[in-house]
Design a protein around this motif. Structure first.
Motif, PDB file in Angstrom:
ATOM      1  N   GLY A 239       0.800  -1.234  -0.093  1.00  0.00           N
ATOM      2  CA  GLY A 239       0.037  -0.173  -0.095  1.00  0.00           C
ATOM      3  C   GLY A 239       0.830   1.257  -0.108  1.00  0.00           C
ATOM      4  N   ASN A 240       0.087   2.315   0.150  1.00  0.00           N
ATOM      5  CA  ASN A 240       0.907   3.474   0.383  1.00  0.00           C
ATOM      6  C   ASN A 240       0.951   4.079   1.586  1.00  0.00           C
ATOM      7  N   TYR A 241       2.429   4.497   2.080  1.00  0.00           N
ATOM      8  CA  TYR A 241       2.769   4.833   3.442  1.00  0.00           C
ATOM      9  C   TYR A 241       3.132   6.316   3.652  1.00  0.00           C
ATOM     10  N   THR A 242       2.750   6.735   4.875  1.00  0.00           N
ATOM     11  CA  THR A 242       3.183   8.133   4.973  1.00  0.00           C
ATOM     12  C   THR A 242       4.106   8.061   6.385  1.00  0.00           C
ATOM     13  N   LEU A 243       5.309   8.911   6.329  1.00  0.00           N
ATOM     14  CA  LEU A 243       6.665   8.775   7.187  1.00  0.00           C
ATOM     15  C   LEU A 243       5.821   9.172   8.657  1.00  0.00           C
ATOM     16  N   ASP A 244       6.157   8.761   9.462  1.00  0.00           N
ATOM     17  CA  ASP A 244       5.979   9.034  11.023  1.00  0.00           C
ATOM     18  C   ASP A 244       6.879  10.083  11.356  1.00  0.00           C
ATOM     19  N   ALA A 245       6.565  11.187  11.482  1.00  0.00           N
ATOM     20  CA  ALA A 245       7.552  12.467  11.457  1.00  0.00           C
ATOM     21  C   ALA A 245       8.051  12.442  12.905  1.00  0.00           C
ATOM     22  N   SER A 246       7.090  12.104  13.937  1.00  0.00           N
ATOM     23  CA  SER A 246       7.399  12.065  15.195  1.00  0.00           C
ATOM     24  C   SER A 246       8.611  10.923  15.697  1.00  0.00           C
ATOM     25  N   HIS A 247       8.740  10.069  14.749  1.00  0.00           N
ATOM     26  CA  HIS A 247       9.669   8.696  15.194  1.00  0.00           C
ATOM     27  C   HIS A 247      10.600   8.611  14.110  1.00  0.00           C
ATOM     28  N   THR A 248      11.050   9.620  13.397  1.00  0.00           N
ATOM     29  CA  THR A 248      12.018   9.465  12.338  1.00  0.00           C
ATOM     30  C   THR A 248      13.111  10.603  12.535  1.00  0.00           C
ATOM     31  N   LEU A 249      14.482  10.100  12.193  1.00  0.00           N
ATOM     32  CA  LEU A 249      15.493  11.022  12.446  1.00  0.00           C
ATOM     33  C   LEU A 249      16.457  10.596  11.585  1.00  0.00           C
ATOM     34  N   VAL A 250      17.188  11.914  11.135  1.00  0.00           N
ATOM     35  CA  VAL A 250      18.551  11.668  10.166  1.00  0.00           C
ATOM     36  C   VAL A 250      19.528  11.998  11.280  1.00  0.00           C
ATOM     37  N   SER A 251      20.452  11.301  11.397  1.00  0.00           N
ATOM     38  CA  SER A 251      21.755  11.717  12.173  1.00  0.00           C
ATOM     39  C   SER A 251      22.912  11.942  11.081  1.00  0.00           C
ATOM     40  N   TRP A 252      23.747  12.933  11.451  1.00  0.00           N
ATOM     41  CA  TRP A 252      25.036  12.881  10.660  1.00  0.00           C
ATOM     42  C   TRP A 252      26.256  12.913  11.483  1.00  0.00           C
ATOM     43  N   GLN A 253      27.290  12.739  10.901  1.00  0.00           N
ATOM     44  CA  GLN A 253      28.707  12.522  11.601  1.00  0.00           C
ATOM     45  C   GLN A 253      29.893  12.974  10.723  1.00  0.00           C
ATOM     46  N   VAL A 254      30.639  13.814  11.203  1.00  0.00           N
ATOM     47  CA  VAL A 254      31.488  14.295  10.456  1.00  0.00           C
ATOM     48  C   VAL A 254      32.764  14.355  11.113  1.00  0.00           C
ATOM     49  N   GLY A 255      34.171  14.066  10.699  1.00  0.00           N
ATOM     50  CA  GLY A 255      35.408  14.257  11.239  1.00  0.00           C
ATOM     51  C   GLY A 255      35.895  15.666  11.657  1.00  0.00           C
ATOM     52  N   HIS A 256      36.389  16.287  12.649  1.00  0.00           N
ATOM     53  CA  HIS A 256      36.530  17.603  13.057  1.00  0.00           C
ATOM     54  C   HIS A 256      38.125  17.625  13.319  1.00  0.00           C
ATOM     55  N   PHE A 257      38.765  18.361  12.328  1.00  0.00           N
ATOM     56  CA  PHE A 257      40.164  18.649  12.226  1.00  0.00           C
ATOM     57  C   PHE A 257      40.927  17.302  12.826  1.00  0.00           C
ATOM     58  N   GLY A 258      40.589  16.030  12.492  1.00  0.00           N
ATOM     59  CA  GLY A 258      41.323  14.849  12.525  1.00  0.00           C
ATOM     60  C   GLY A 258      41.336  14.420  14.144  1.00  0.00           C
ATOM     61  N   PHE A 259      40.689  15.400  14.985  1.00  0.00           N
ATOM     62  CA  PHE A 259      40.807  14.959  16.450  1.00  0.00           C
ATOM     63  C   PHE A 259      39.805  13.897  16.757  1.00  0.00           C
ATOM     64  N   ASN A 260      38.574  13.932  16.390  1.00  0.00           N
ATOM     65  CA  ASN A 260      37.506  13.563  16.863  1.00  0.00           C
ATOM     66  C   ASN A 260      36.180  13.633  15.725  1.00  0.00           C
ATOM     67  N   ASP A 261      35.112  12.949  16.043  1.00  0.00           N
ATOM     68  CA  ASP A 261      33.966  13.172  15.212  1.00  0.00           C
ATOM     69  C   ASP A 261      32.826  13.948  15.793  1.00  0.00           C
ATOM     70  N   TYR A 262      32.088  14.764  15.231  1.00  0.00           N
ATOM     71  CA  TYR A 262      31.124  15.714  15.594  1.00  0.00           C
ATOM     72  C   TYR A 262      29.835  14.894  15.066  1.00  0.00           C
ATOM     73  N   PHE A 263      28.624  14.954  15.836  1.00  0.00           N
ATOM     74  CA  PHE A 263      27.111  14.496  15.498  1.00  0.00           C
ATOM     75  C   PHE A 263      26.302  15.710  15.703  1.00  0.00           C
ATOM     76  N   GLY A 264      25.372  15.329  14.657  1.00  0.00           N
ATOM     77  CA  GLY A 264      24.094  16.237  14.732  1.00  0.00           C
ATOM     78  C   GLY A 264      22.788  15.250  14.414  1.00  0.00           C
ATOM     79  N   LEU A 265      21.720  15.929  14.479  1.00  0.00           N
ATOM     80  CA  LEU A 265      20.421  15.529  14.074  1.00  0.00           C
ATOM     81  C   LEU A 265      19.506  16.465  13.181  1.00  0.00           C
ATOM     82  N   PHE A 266      18.751  15.776  12.243  1.00  0.00           N
ATOM     83  CA  PHE A 266      17.662  16.680  11.481  1.00  0.00           C
ATOM     84  C   PHE A 266      16.298  15.635  11.938  1.00  0.00           C
ATOM     85  N   GLY A 267      15.256  16.321  12.304  1.00  0.00           N
ATOM     86  CA  GLY A 267      13.923  16.012  12.633  1.00  0.00           C
ATOM     87  C   GLY A 267      12.880  16.536  11.819  1.00  0.00           C
TER      88      GLY A 267
END
Length: 214
Positions: free
Chosen positions: A41-69
């Protein structure tokens, strides 16, 4: 000697009784990794329970994280023909969440003296991913390819997708399917090249998505 033995027997009996009651009261998790539970069937995203996370290396020291909702999307799905699956996901860039207020301000800051912003600027258009093909790789995994439009540019992205559960949502009684997905993009392909390569070009994305049947 009889009293301690009797006391132990009573205690053991009480423990077994409580264990039995506890087992009976344990709720059953509604979502199960069982493709047979998925309905077409056809589905709609459950916006309250869906996330996109991102991770990127910072200056070669460590990784930084963030989210989109606050993500929106639709999907057409037939478990008998997975490769005919089509989906479209819209991610509002302004929903970006990071622990640092200063970094969030920088991500959405206008350009200096009327110039281009370092990242997205104060009124960025949402990012949109539209699938172009889905290739089944196992009973619970697939490779999805599509076009990502972000920051005024469009380019191809491939995601590794894993089916993570299906069943009836006990809160709203809707048939729900869940997926986890991973992808990696080169941010400079979308014109986000501030501090590259000191801050890594390559950004790891992880998506946790739930879709509810219409």
């Amino acid at each position: 000697m009889k009293k301690p033995i009797l006391a132990l027997a009573l205690a053991a009996g009480s423990t077994l009784a409580l264990t039995g009651i506890s087992a009976q009261e344990q709720p059953q998790v509604p979502g199960v990794v069982d493709p047979a539970r998925v309905t077409a069937g056809n589905y709609t995203l459950d916006a309250s329970h869906t996330l996109v996370s991102w991770q990127v290396g910072h200056f070669g020291f460590n990784d930084y994280f963030g989210l989109f909702g606050q993500i929106e999307g639709t999907m057409t799905l037939d478990p008998a023909d997975i490769e005919a699956t089509e989906f479209d996901i819209t991610v509002p860039i302004t929903s970006v969440s990071v622990p640092s207020d200063g970094l969030r301000d920088h991500l959405l800051r206008p350009g200096k003296d009327g110039g281009a912003p370092d990242f997205f600027g104060p009124e960025p258009a949402p990012a949109e991913f539209t699938s172009t093909s889905v290739r089944k790789t196992s009973e619970t995994t697939a490779v999805a390819t599509g076009q990502l439009t972000m920051n005024g540019k469009t380019g191809p992205v491939t995601m590794l997708v894993e089916f993570s559960g299906a069943g009836e949502n006990p809160m709203n009684k809707k048939q729900t399917v869940g997926f986890h997905a991973r992808a990696q993009i080169d941010r400079t392909d979308w014109g986000i090249d501030y501090a590259a390569p000191l801050v890594d070009n390559m950004v790891d994305l992880e998506i946790s998505a739930a879709f509810e049947r219409d």
